[in-house]
Design a protein around this motif. Structure first.
Motif, PDB file in Angstrom:
ATOM      1  N   LYS A  11     -31.311  57.841  17.691  1.00 21.99           N
ATOM      2  CA  LYS A  11     -31.058  57.931  19.133  1.00 21.99           C
ATOM      3  C   LYS A  11     -31.563  59.274  19.674  1.00 21.99           C
ATOM      4  N   LYS A  12     -31.211  60.338  18.979  1.00 24.96           N
ATOM      5  CA  LYS A  12     -31.610  61.692  19.418  1.00 24.96           C
ATOM      6  C   LYS A  12     -33.123  61.861  19.301  1.00 24.96           C
ATOM      7  N   LYS A  14     -35.457  59.766  19.344  1.00 24.67           N
ATOM      8  CA  LYS A  14     -36.298  58.949  20.222  1.00 24.67           C
ATOM      9  C   LYS A  14     -35.888  59.011  21.690  1.00 24.67           C
ATOM     10  N   ASN A  15     -34.933  59.858  22.014  1.00 23.10           N
ATOM     11  CA  ASN A  15     -34.396  59.933  23.377  1.00 23.10           C
ATOM     12  C   ASN A  15     -34.025  58.524  23.873  1.00 23.10           C
ATOM     13  N   ALA A  50     -33.223  58.196  30.176  1.00 26.11           N
ATOM     14  CA  ALA A  50     -33.838  57.936  28.866  1.00 26.11           C
ATOM     15  C   ALA A  50     -35.091  57.061  29.014  1.00 26.11           C
ATOM     16  N   SER A  51     -36.066  57.298  28.126  1.00 24.66           N
ATOM     17  CA  SER A  51     -37.298  56.513  28.216  1.00 24.66           C
ATOM     18  C   SER A  51     -37.190  55.221  27.407  1.00 24.66           C
TER      19      SER A  51
END
Ligand code: 13P
Ligand code: SF4
Length: 301
Positions: A11-12, A14-15, A50-51
């Motif tokens: 999660k972190k 890969k944003n 987030a993207s």
């Protein structure tokens, strides 16, 4: 390394932001950044920075997120997780209604395909349907696809001519008044909290009717110690974590949406690793379906 730790790492890295509906499995709700009902999650999907969005829900939810945020990558742990009700209106029926009434609004429950949204004037969810229908200028309303939510709105907004369509959620519609009465007999002080996708006979014997988020808020803010919950059993996770001292009973058989349960922790980890199950909506469909969805966000505020 355990699956939860790896999910946190990815999660972190890969944003990414994880969105989960209250009907998703407990362990998925536990790792999600946002857990909510369909209205809340649609807003989060649109507003998130987030993207990469991983949507642990069913197809119409992932699709709505993509329509509202076309530049974000939207993934689902299982692209086959579908909502049976989302398909339950014939396109020809909508065209026929439009021909029959000059002053008609087609009001589309968000639990519907993007194609059906394209043919509609406004989307609604169970948490804003009454408010939005009241605010529409049209007198005649064709409410699709859910006859039960539509029937509930019809009762609350008697000044409009609300025409119902013969669709329903098979999970909520299976729940009967006698299933509820059986639990009530065993727990007579429990309040009955019901989702409006249930049949009229269940709504009639309920103490409160509302979306999944409304049910959760009601149980949190009410003094009663016991509740009979007439909706999908995934809400139990949030109900119990908010109110460990209260008791929650479900009718037997417990309502369970097998499509929502396809969002397993393993499937979530896999899709975060591989980024392979992406939601696509073609441009033409996206532009048309965006109009009723944005109207819902504006009117539902
Ligand atoms: P909510 O709008 O209450 O989240 O309900 C979604 C749903 O699928 C109900 O079956
Ligand atoms: Fe669709 Fe019913 Fe499952 Fe909700 S519970 S996603 S309405 S099939």
């Amino acid at each position: 390394m355990c699956m939860k730790t790896r999910i946190e790492e990815l999660k972190k890295e890969k944003n990414a932001v994880i969105l989960a509906h209250y009907y998703a499995p407990d362990e998925v709700q536990e790792v999600a950044d946002y857990v909510g009902d369909s209205f809340y999650l649609a807003k989060v999907a649109k507003e998130s920075e987030a993207s990469l969005i991983v949507f642990c829900g069913v197809q119409f939810m992932g699709e709505s997120a993509k329509i509202l945020s076309p530049h974000k990558k939207v993934l689902m742990p299982d692209l086959t997780a579908d909502c049976a009700m989302a398909h339950m209106v014939a396109e020809g029926k909508i065209e026929q209604m439009r021909e029959q009434y000059d002053d008609l609004a087609v009001v589309c429950y968000i639990n519907s395909t993007a194609k059906l949204k394209c043919m509609s004037d406004v989307c609604v969810t169970s948490s804003n349907a009454v408010k939005i229908v009241k605010a529409l200028p049209q007198k005649n309303i064709f409410f699709i696809p859910d006859k039960n939510l539509g029937g509930f709105v019809k009762e609350q907004v008697p000044e409009k001519n609300i025409i119902l369509n013969d669709g329903c959620c098979p999970i909520h519609a299976k729940l009967t008044a006698s299933d509820v009465v059986a639990v009530k007999d065993a727990h007579p002080t429990a309040l009955v909290l019901t989702h409006p996708e249930c049949e009229q006979e269940v709504l009639k014997i309920s103490d409160f009717i509302g979306s999944t988020a409304d049910i959760i808020n009601f149980a949190k803010n009410n003094d009663a110690q016991e509740y009979i919950i007439c909706t999908e059993d995934g809400v139990q996770y949030k109900l119990m974590s908010d109110n460990p001292q209260k008791k929650f009973w479900f009718p037997d058989p417990r309502p369970c949406c097998k499509d929502m349960k396809l969002n397993t922790l393993k499937a979530l980890l896999d899709v975060l690793e591989k980024e392979d199950k992406e939601v696509f909506v073609c441009d033409e469909l996206r532009q048309k379906a965006l109009i009723p969805l944005e109207r819902m966000l504006a009117l539902g505020k």
